[in-house]
Design a protein around this motif. Structure first.
Motif, PDB file in Angstrom:
ATOM      1  N   PHE A 177       0.865  -1.182   0.000  1.00  0.00           N
ATOM      2  CA  PHE A 177       0.000   0.000   0.000  1.00  0.00           C
ATOM      3  C   PHE A 177       0.901   1.232   0.000  1.00  0.00           C
ATOM      4  O   PHE A 177       1.692   1.439   0.924  1.00  0.00           O
ATOM      5  N   LEU A 178       0.809   2.068  -1.032  1.00  0.00           N
ATOM      6  CA  LEU A 178       1.611   3.284  -1.144  1.00  0.00           C
ATOM      7  C   LEU A 178       0.872   4.464  -0.511  1.00  0.00           C
ATOM      8  O   LEU A 178      -0.346   4.576  -0.638  1.00  0.00           O
ATOM      9  N   SER A 179       1.623   5.330   0.156  1.00  0.00           N
ATOM     10  CA  SER A 179       0.995   6.503   0.782  1.00  0.00           C
ATOM     11  C   SER A 179       1.936   7.697   0.709  1.00  0.00           C
ATOM     12  O   SER A 179       2.967   7.660   0.043  1.00  0.00           O
ATOM     13  N   ASP A 180       1.577   8.754   1.448  1.00  0.00           N
ATOM     14  CA  ASP A 180       2.241  10.047   1.292  1.00  0.00           C
ATOM     15  C   ASP A 180       3.491  10.228   2.145  1.00  0.00           C
ATOM     16  O   ASP A 180       4.432  10.889   1.730  1.00  0.00           O
ATOM     17  N   SER A 181       3.487   9.682   3.359  1.00  0.00           N
ATOM     18  CA  SER A 181       4.577   9.965   4.291  1.00  0.00           C
ATOM     19  C   SER A 181       4.711   8.842   5.298  1.00  0.00           C
ATOM     20  O   SER A 181       3.835   7.978   5.414  1.00  0.00           O
ATOM     21  N   GLY A 182       5.809   8.878   6.045  1.00  0.00           N
ATOM     22  CA  GLY A 182       6.063   7.841   7.043  1.00  0.00           C
ATOM     23  C   GLY A 182       4.963   7.726   8.074  1.00  0.00           C
ATOM     24  O   GLY A 182       4.525   6.621   8.414  1.00  0.00           O
ATOM     25  N   SER A 183       4.503   8.851   8.586  1.00  0.00           N
ATOM     26  CA  SER A 183       3.428   8.821   9.581  1.00  0.00           C
ATOM     27  C   SER A 183       2.185   8.132   9.028  1.00  0.00           C
ATOM     28  O   SER A 183       1.520   7.355   9.726  1.00  0.00           O
ATOM     29  N   ILE A 184       1.859   8.402   7.764  1.00  0.00           N
ATOM     30  CA  ILE A 184       0.679   7.790   7.161  1.00  0.00           C
ATOM     31  C   ILE A 184       0.879   6.294   6.961  1.00  0.00           C
ATOM     32  O   ILE A 184      -0.061   5.500   7.100  1.00  0.00           O
ATOM     33  N   SER A 185       2.107   5.880   6.681  1.00  0.00           N
ATOM     34  CA  SER A 185       2.346   4.437   6.540  1.00  0.00           C
ATOM     35  C   SER A 185       2.093   3.719   7.863  1.00  0.00           C
ATOM     36  O   SER A 185       1.638   2.569   7.877  1.00  0.00           O
ATOM     37  N   ILE A 186       2.350   4.405   8.982  1.00  0.00           N
ATOM     38  CA  ILE A 186       2.042   3.841  10.302  1.00  0.00           C
ATOM     39  C   ILE A 186       0.524   3.790  10.507  1.00  0.00           C
ATOM     40  O   ILE A 186      -0.016   2.793  11.002  1.00  0.00           O
ATOM     41  N   GLU A 187      -0.165   4.868  10.129  1.00  0.00           N
ATOM     42  CA  GLU A 187      -1.626   4.872  10.218  1.00  0.00           C
ATOM     43  C   GLU A 187      -2.213   3.709   9.413  1.00  0.00           C
ATOM     44  O   GLU A 187      -3.137   3.019   9.861  1.00  0.00           O
ATOM     45  N   VAL A 188      -1.669   3.495   8.223  1.00  0.00           N
ATOM     46  CA  VAL A 188      -2.128   2.406   7.368  1.00  0.00           C
ATOM     47  C   VAL A 188      -1.900   1.061   8.051  1.00  0.00           C
ATOM     48  O   VAL A 188      -2.774   0.184   8.044  1.00  0.00           O
ATOM     49  N   ALA A 189      -0.737   0.890   8.679  1.00  0.00           N
ATOM     50  CA  ALA A 189      -0.435  -0.362   9.384  1.00  0.00           C
ATOM     51  C   ALA A 189      -1.421  -0.603  10.519  1.00  0.00           C
ATOM     52  O   ALA A 189      -1.920  -1.729  10.707  1.00  0.00           O
ATOM     53  N   ILE A 190      -1.715   0.441  11.281  1.00  0.00           N
ATOM     54  CA  ILE A 190      -2.677   0.312  12.385  1.00  0.00           C
ATOM     55  C   ILE A 190      -4.053  -0.061  11.853  1.00  0.00           C
ATOM     56  O   ILE A 190      -4.737  -0.936  12.394  1.00  0.00           O
ATOM     57  N   LYS A 191      -4.474   0.599  10.781  1.00  0.00           N
ATOM     58  CA  LYS A 191      -5.760   0.272  10.163  1.00  0.00           C
ATOM     59  C   LYS A 191      -5.795  -1.176   9.670  1.00  0.00           C
ATOM     60  O   LYS A 191      -6.811  -1.870   9.797  1.00  0.00           O
ATOM     61  N   MET A 192      -4.679  -1.612   9.094  1.00  0.00           N
ATOM     62  CA  MET A 192      -4.601  -3.002   8.633  1.00  0.00           C
ATOM     63  C   MET A 192      -4.819  -3.969   9.799  1.00  0.00           C
ATOM     64  O   MET A 192      -5.564  -4.950   9.679  1.00  0.00           O
ATOM     65  N   LEU A 193      -4.164  -3.679  10.923  1.00  0.00           N
ATOM     66  CA  LEU A 193      -4.321  -4.542  12.098  1.00  0.00           C
ATOM     67  C   LEU A 193      -5.766  -4.576  12.573  1.00  0.00           C
ATOM     68  O   LEU A 193      -6.309  -5.650  12.860  1.00  0.00           O
TER      69      LEU A 193
END
Length: 428
Positions: free
Chosen positions: A107-123
């Motif tokens: 999943f591609l996103s805008d910034s490092g912080s958003i990649s963490i948000e994406v990971a949390i959402k995935m969980l």
């Protein structure tokens, strides 16, 4: 850049972690090349920070510039919803090739912080799809994962820069950070706190998120690889997904392409950012296993609920692909080894300085931990006057230089740090 521009900036533009009423001074950079930042007054200063870990090949790199020029003639941006493009596909092919076989959905996103948000959402969606209400994340003290709300909630609630938001954030689980340093003997007591929490909360924990080996803003600590190995074992035993935040450490910074390789472990979700485009454009990625991706996709919702406007930006993807091609030549390995040797040789003696608590070096990271906090405004001015750009925080003076830095320029960075330690006015 005129004086009126500087005044406008001072009055109207917020900079990171700064006051709008009494902002810290800003230094006008008009161009950059190699490891040098050129200031408004014409002075060149050596960048010891790689623009916050990102510009690993320095500035104005011809290969990165060429990739951007070539791409912008085709398309600079297009929505990723219902559309794909060659730049994203080429990049994702590279990322899958570089990362463990298990991680094959991106999943591609805008910034490092958003990649963490994406990971949390995935969980959260993963467990929701399995019919389980798991809402807690387990991490360790001194952690830092970004400035957005989900990322803040899994950063240390008391000792991080986010403590003022504590009352607004969900409460997660924090084990004691390991005390065994990277190059020291492993202390088996380090895992006790983590093991206790995971045992007691095994049915409430959605996932474990860690910065592998290097804890960044939480104190620039380098912990023992065995801790990661023990965490992986516990996560496997309790079937809890393991997430690694490699936003700062990925792409060679610690001497391994990814820091988790120091422990020979593999996460279920991997977050990347910062150096991914070589410091040209903002881009991040969250990689996960087919198992997690399929489970989310089979839920009642039927899809993963996230979609940034600039997701898969063609320009950024093109730069990231070019950046990885540079890294694939493997020159970075020798560069980082040479940086580490020089930092060990020149920084280590500072451990005997009366102002210093500790000196730490790993790969292309050098840290001097002082007994007092720095006066950021004064020490920044001192560094600039002495021809270097170093951005300390709290009691930490650290450098993460571009991999291409010459040994002479690296020595200059270290010598200016040494010089600063003898200036009483620079410390609070």
């Amino acid at each position: 850049m005129s004086q009126s521009d500087i005044l406008f900036d001072y009055k109207h533009i917020w900079h990171p972690y700064s006051s709008i009423i009494n902002p810290l001074p800003c230094y006008s950079v008009i161009s950059a090349k190699g490891v040098y930042l050129k200031l408004k007054n014409g002075k060149n200063i050596i960048d010891g920070m790689s623009s916050w870990w990102s510009a690993i090949h320095g500035y104005n790199h011809p290969i990165l510039n060429k990739s951007l020029k070539k791409q912008i003639k085709k398309i600079s941006h297009v929505m990723f919803g219902g559309i794909t493009h060659p730049s994203a596909i080429l990049l994702c092919r590279k990322l899958i090739k570089l990362t463990p076989k298990k991680l094959d959905c991106i999943f591609l996103s805008d910034s490092g912080s958003i990649s963490i948000e994406v990971a949390i959402k995935m969980l959260m969606q993963y467990w929701e799809s399995l019919g389980q209400n798991r809402t807690k994340i387990l991490t360790i003290r001194n952690s830092y994962h970004g400035d957005t709300f989900g990322a803040m909630s899994i950063s240390d609630p008391d000792n991080s820069i986010h403590h003022i938001y504590k009352k607004f954030l969900p409460k997660h689980l924090f084990a004691h950070a390991p005390v065994s340093n990277f190059n020291q003997e492993w202390n088996s007591n380090d895992i006790i706190s983590f093991q206790t929490i995971i045992e007691e909360n095994q049915f409430n924990i959605a996932g474990v998120i860690l910065e592998p080996i290097v804890q960044g803003v939480g104190g620039m600590k380098f912990y023992h690889p065995i801790f990661l190995k023990k965490v992986e074992e516990l996560c496997k035993y309790y079937s809890i997904p393991l997430v690694f935040d490699e936003i700062a450490t990925g792409f060679g910074r610690t001497g391994k392409f990814f820091a988790f390789q120091h422990a020979n472990v593999v996460p279920d979700i991997l977050c990347l950012g910062k150096a991914m485009t070589g410091g040209t454009l903002t881009l991040a990625a969250t990689l996960t296993s087919r198992k997690i991706a399929n489970t989310i996709s089979k839920s009642d919702v039927g899809c993963f609920m996230h979609g940034p406007t600039y997701m898969g930006n063609p320009l950024a993807c093109s730069a990231a692909h070019a950046n990885i091609k540079i890294l694939e030549k493997n020159e970075w390995k020798k560069q980082v080894i040479n940086i580490e040797k020089e930092l060990l040789n020149s920084l280590s003696p500072l451990i005997d300085h009366p102002r210093v608590i500790d000196v730490r070096v790993l790969g292309a990271i050098g840290v001097v931990e002082c007994k007092q906090h720095v006066n950021l405004e004064l020490i920044q001015n001192f560094f600039v006057k002495n021809g270097v750009w170093i951005r300390p925080f709290k009691q930490l003076i650290y450098i993460v230089p571009p991999y291409i830095i010459s040994m002479n320029n690296l020595k200059k960075l270290v010598n200016v740090i040494k010089k600063s330690l003898n200036e009483n006015v620079l410390f609070i």
